[in-house]
Write an enzyme that holds these catalytic residues in place. Structure first.
Site, PDB file in Angstrom:
ATOM      1  N   LEU A 208      11.231 -20.558  -3.625  1.00 54.39           N
ATOM      2  CA  LEU A 208      10.200 -19.657  -3.115  1.00 54.39           C
ATOM      3  C   LEU A 208       8.970 -19.667  -4.009  1.00 54.39           C
ATOM      4  O   LEU A 208       9.069 -19.588  -5.241  1.00 54.39           O
ATOM      5  CB  LEU A 208      10.758 -18.230  -3.039  1.00 54.39           C
ATOM      6  CG  LEU A 208       9.752 -17.120  -2.700  1.00 54.39           C
ATOM      7  CD1 LEU A 208       9.355 -17.191  -1.234  1.00 54.39           C
ATOM      8  CD2 LEU A 208      10.336 -15.741  -3.031  1.00 54.39           C
TER       9      LEU A 208
ATOM     10  N   HIS B  21       2.939   3.376  -8.911  1.00 53.03           N
ATOM     11  CA  HIS B  21       2.721   1.957  -9.188  1.00 53.03           C
ATOM     12  C   HIS B  21       3.926   1.347  -9.896  1.00 53.03           C
ATOM     13  O   HIS B  21       4.303   0.203  -9.628  1.00 53.03           O
ATOM     14  CB  HIS B  21       1.466   1.769 -10.033  1.00 53.03           C
ATOM     15  CG  HIS B  21       0.209   2.174  -9.339  1.00 53.03           C
ATOM     16  ND1 HIS B  21      -0.121   1.728  -8.072  1.00 53.03           N
ATOM     17  CD2 HIS B  21      -0.816   2.982  -9.726  1.00 53.03           C
ATOM     18  CE1 HIS B  21      -1.286   2.242  -7.710  1.00 53.03           C
ATOM     19  NE2 HIS B  21      -1.723   3.004  -8.697  1.00 53.03           N
TER      20      HIS B  21
ATOM     21  N   ASP C 190       0.825  -1.207   0.000  1.00 56.72           N
ATOM     22  CA  ASP C 190       0.000   0.000   0.000  1.00 56.72           C
ATOM     23  C   ASP C 190       0.862   1.261   0.000  1.00 56.72           C
ATOM     24  O   ASP C 190       1.970   1.276   0.543  1.00 56.72           O
ATOM     25  CB  ASP C 190      -0.888  -0.010   1.256  1.00 56.72           C
ATOM     26  CG  ASP C 190      -2.070   0.937   1.138  1.00 56.72           C
ATOM     27  OD1 ASP C 190      -2.362   1.395   0.020  1.00 56.72           O
ATOM     28  OD2 ASP C 190      -2.694   1.224   2.171  1.00 56.72           O
TER      29      ASP C 190
END
Length: 254
Positions: free
Chosen positions: A145, A51, A34
């Site tokens: 991962l 972004h 965020d």
């Protein structure tokens, strides 16, 4: 050792700690990324620039998580509520997965990272789905991962669909009411096959879950920071892990 590392990370200028010094690393870390728009606004830039910078943070923290031995990293990339944003911003956000994977997919493959996605595909544009599905196929056999993108994801919709699925099984005689338990519910969620997050990180100073993994986060440790996602560094990630290590997880017991 942990106390010394914590003192180091608590200084005004955070520096990454030695990954080898960490013990009890969370198996699954989830992050609500965020603050991209506010980061851009503070710098007099359009929200899209925030972004785009946030995309760089995704790579940075994926590397940091992998170095520490985190097995699952779930990133909240786009929520079912984000469609309410201006169309130009939504269109830009829909292109980010494609841009990110075009640049980073080869490196993800080289580092044995497996890409996954959870969310509602039916509303996403074809080019977004195509890019993500290509990454999923090309990394399917990787054993390192797991990088799980929550894309067009909403926890309430997820749980409602799971309940409907269970109700249909009961109605058709495939499941008895008395057999419905936590596992039956969890197996029908979009995270089926993944462990619940041990740690949730949320950046930008907001203190809420925002419709993110509300079933799965029931016993997760929560860590919030005022730092905006584009400026979230490996050192901040280490700070969150160290705080996680200081907590006692009792799951309702003593």
């Amino acid at each position: 050792m942990i106390e010394r590392l914590w003192a180091k990370l608590s200084k005004s200028s955070l520096q990454p700690a030695d990954p080898g010094a960490f013990e009890n690393v969370p198996e699954h870390v989830a992050i609500i990324m965020d603050g991209n728009g506010r980061w851009a606004k503070d710098r007099g830039l359009p929200r899209m620039a925030g972004h785009h910078s946030g995309m760089k943070a995704v790579k940075r923290i994926t590397i940091a998580a992998d170095r520490l031995g985190v097995k699952y990293l779930t990133l909240y990339a786009f929520s079912t509520e984000n469609w309410k944003r201006p169309k130009a911003e939504v269109d830009f956000l829909m292109k980010l997965p494609q841009q990110f994977l075009e640049i980073e997919l080869d490196e993800l493959i080289a580092n044995n990272v497996q890409v996954r996605m959870m969310g509602h595909k039916e509303d996403l544009p074809p080019f977004t789905i195509s890019a993500v599905e290509e990454a999923i196929v090309k990394t399917a056999n990787n054993t390192g991962l797991v990088l799980n993108f929550a894309l067009n994801y909403g926890s309430r919709k997820e749980m409602l669909e799971a309940v409907k699925d269970i109700a249909a099984d009961v109605q058709q005689g495939r499941l008895a009411i008395e057999d419905i338990d936590d596992k039956v519910m969890a197996d029908r969620l979009l995270t089926s096959g993944l462990p619940d997050p041990d740690l949730l990180i949320r950046t930008s100073g907001e203190l809420r879950l925002s419709n993110f993994m509300m079933w799965q986060l029931a016993y997760s440790e929560l860590w919030f920071t005022d730092v905006y996602w584009p400026e979230f560094t490996e050192a901040h990630f280490h700070e969150a892990i160290l705080e996680y290590q200081r907590r006692a997880r009792r799951y309702g017991g003593l």
